[in-house]
Design a protein around this motif. Structure first.
Motif, PDB file in Angstrom:
ATOM      1  N   ALA A  96      -3.085   8.315  -3.917  1.00 42.14           N
ATOM      2  CA  ALA A  96      -2.057   8.053  -2.901  1.00 42.14           C
ATOM      3  C   ALA A  96      -2.674   8.006  -1.513  1.00 42.14           C
ATOM      4  CB  ALA A  96      -0.978   9.142  -2.969  1.00 42.14           C
ATOM      5  N   HIS A  97      -3.565   8.939  -1.232  1.00 41.46           N
ATOM      6  CA  HIS A  97      -4.198   8.960   0.088  1.00 41.46           C
ATOM      7  C   HIS A  97      -5.092   7.747   0.298  1.00 41.46           C
ATOM      8  CE1 HIS A  97      -2.537  12.745   1.184  1.00 41.46           C
ATOM      9  NE2 HIS A  97      -3.145  13.419   0.237  1.00 41.46           N
ATOM     10  N   MET A 125      -7.369  10.070   5.503  1.00 46.26           N
ATOM     11  CA  MET A 125      -5.973   9.667   5.659  1.00 46.26           C
ATOM     12  C   MET A 125      -5.391  10.251   6.940  1.00 46.26           C
ATOM     13  SD  MET A 125      -2.569  10.646   5.564  1.00 46.26           S
ATOM     14  CE  MET A 125      -2.638  12.282   4.831  1.00 46.26           C
ATOM     15  N   GLN A 128       6.184  13.023   3.820  1.00 44.26           N
ATOM     16  CA  GLN A 128       6.300  11.803   3.020  1.00 44.26           C
ATOM     17  C   GLN A 128       7.441  10.915   3.526  1.00 44.26           C
ATOM     18  OE1 GLN A 128       4.321  10.589   0.877  1.00 44.26           O
ATOM     19  NE2 GLN A 128       3.712  11.985  -0.757  1.00 44.26           N
ATOM     20  N   GLN A 131       0.827  -1.217   0.000  1.00 43.06           N
ATOM     21  CA  GLN A 131       0.000   0.000   0.000  1.00 43.06           C
ATOM     22  C   GLN A 131       0.857   1.260   0.000  1.00 43.06           C
ATOM     23  OE1 GLN A 131      -0.121  -2.439   2.344  1.00 43.06           O
ATOM     24  NE2 GLN A 131      -2.224  -2.849   3.030  1.00 43.06           N
ATOM     25  N   ILE A 132       1.959   1.220   0.749  1.00 43.03           N
ATOM     26  CA  ILE A 132       2.856   2.372   0.805  1.00 43.03           C
ATOM     27  C   ILE A 132       3.639   2.493  -0.499  1.00 43.03           C
ATOM     28  CG2 ILE A 132       4.708   3.488   2.103  1.00 43.03           C
ATOM     29  CD1 ILE A 132       2.082   3.239   3.608  1.00 43.03           C
ATOM     30  N   ALA A 169       1.299   4.243  -2.703  1.00 46.80           N
ATOM     31  CA  ALA A 169       1.150   5.632  -2.262  1.00 46.80           C
ATOM     32  C   ALA A 169       2.319   6.484  -2.728  1.00 46.80           C
ATOM     33  CB  ALA A 169       1.014   5.691  -0.736  1.00 46.80           C
ATOM     34  N   CYS A 213      -4.471   4.824  -0.799  1.00 42.18           N
ATOM     35  CA  CYS A 213      -3.528   3.753  -0.449  1.00 42.18           C
ATOM     36  C   CYS A 213      -3.079   3.877   0.998  1.00 42.18           C
ATOM     37  CB  CYS A 213      -2.327   3.789  -1.383  1.00 42.18           C
ATOM     38  SG  CYS A 213      -2.705   3.389  -3.108  1.00 42.18           S
ATOM     39  N   PHE A 214      -2.820   5.104   1.440  1.00 37.60           N
ATOM     40  CA  PHE A 214      -2.481   5.319   2.851  1.00 37.60           C
ATOM     41  C   PHE A 214      -3.639   4.884   3.750  1.00 37.60           C
ATOM     42  CE2 PHE A 214       0.661   8.716   1.470  1.00 37.60           C
ATOM     43  CZ  PHE A 214       1.780   8.049   1.937  1.00 37.60           C
ATOM     44  N   SER A 225       2.148   9.468  -5.480  1.00 32.99           N
ATOM     45  CA  SER A 225       2.624  10.778  -5.051  1.00 32.99           C
ATOM     46  C   SER A 225       3.645  11.335  -6.037  1.00 32.99           C
ATOM     47  CB  SER A 225       3.232  10.701  -3.651  1.00 32.99           C
ATOM     48  OG  SER A 225       2.261  10.355  -2.686  1.00 32.99           O
TER      49      SER A 225
END
Length: 226
Positions: free
Chosen positions: A84-85, A155, A205, A54-55, A58, A87-88, A62
């Protein structure tokens, strides 16, 4: 394929060094196309060997958002960062369910903290929708901005309830950066906006990335948590 513990520490330090070099390069007045995206490209490449999927996603989204921003394409920039958010959020939800939820059920302090987070996030969404969104010029863009506000707020709330100072600080810096960006773009110009936007963004980040690895600082150096 994730790095073994033997190589993780030097890999984290090397990634941090490259990330810092490219972050500093962004602020140097040298005309290099799309240099704003270089720091997140470093984290994106390194993430394949160090953090959960997931990161990884992200960081990739990003980096794509930064690239689109450098091209002046605001809607694609917004879309990639929204992805991206998401995924976070997926990562924070799965981590909360696995490591925090059972403790939260037994802790009145944790329940009270989560309630406080919900109140604060609701207030943040309300403020952004009532103050910033009316200043967005196009109807389609307004809908996209509202959607983004809700996603980044979720997020943010996820980062706050992880019982981790680094996750909370990373999420806070990310939100602060986007808030300054939105205020500067839609409400009124902000002095030194480049630094107020990009320094918290890059630092946020990096904190989210580093905390997602298996590298841990010494227990005695950690900030106390509830």
């Amino acid at each position: 394929m994730k790095l073994s513990e033997k190589y993780l520490r030097p890999a984290v330090f090397m990634t941090t060094g490259l990330f810092a070099i490219f972050a500093i390069l962004y602020f140097i007045p040298v005309n290099i196309p799309h240099k704003i995206a270089f720091p997140l490209i470093v984290l994106s490449v390194a993430s394949f060997w160090m953090v959960p999927y997931q990161i990884v996603l992200a960081m990739l989204f990003s980096a794509a958002g930064d690239y689109m921003g450098s091209c002046g394409n605001f809607m694609f920039q917004l879309g990639f960062f929204a992805a991206a958010h998401l995924c976070f959020i997926l990562y924070f939800y799965s981590r909360f369910k696995e490591k925090i939820l059972e403790k939260a059920r037994k802790s009145s302090i944790m329940k009270g903290f989560i309630f406080l987070v919900v109140i604060c996030i609701t207030a943040l969404i309300y403020f952004c929708i009532t103050v910033i969104v009316p200043m967005v010029p196009e109807q389609g863009a307004k809908a996209a901005v509202i959607t983004y506000i809700v996603i980044i707020s979720l997020m943010f709330s996820g980062s706050l309830v992880q019982r981790s100072t680094l996750y909370a600080l990373g999420g806070t810096l990310f939100v602060f950066s986007d808030f300054i960006l939105a205020w500067n773009k839609f409400v009124e110009p902000i002095e030194a906006e480049r630094y107020l936007i990009m320094i918290p963004y890059y630092l946020g980040q990096w904190l989210l990335f580093v905390r997602s690895t298996n590298y841990r600082i010494h227990t005695d150096l950690r900030i106390k948590r509830f």
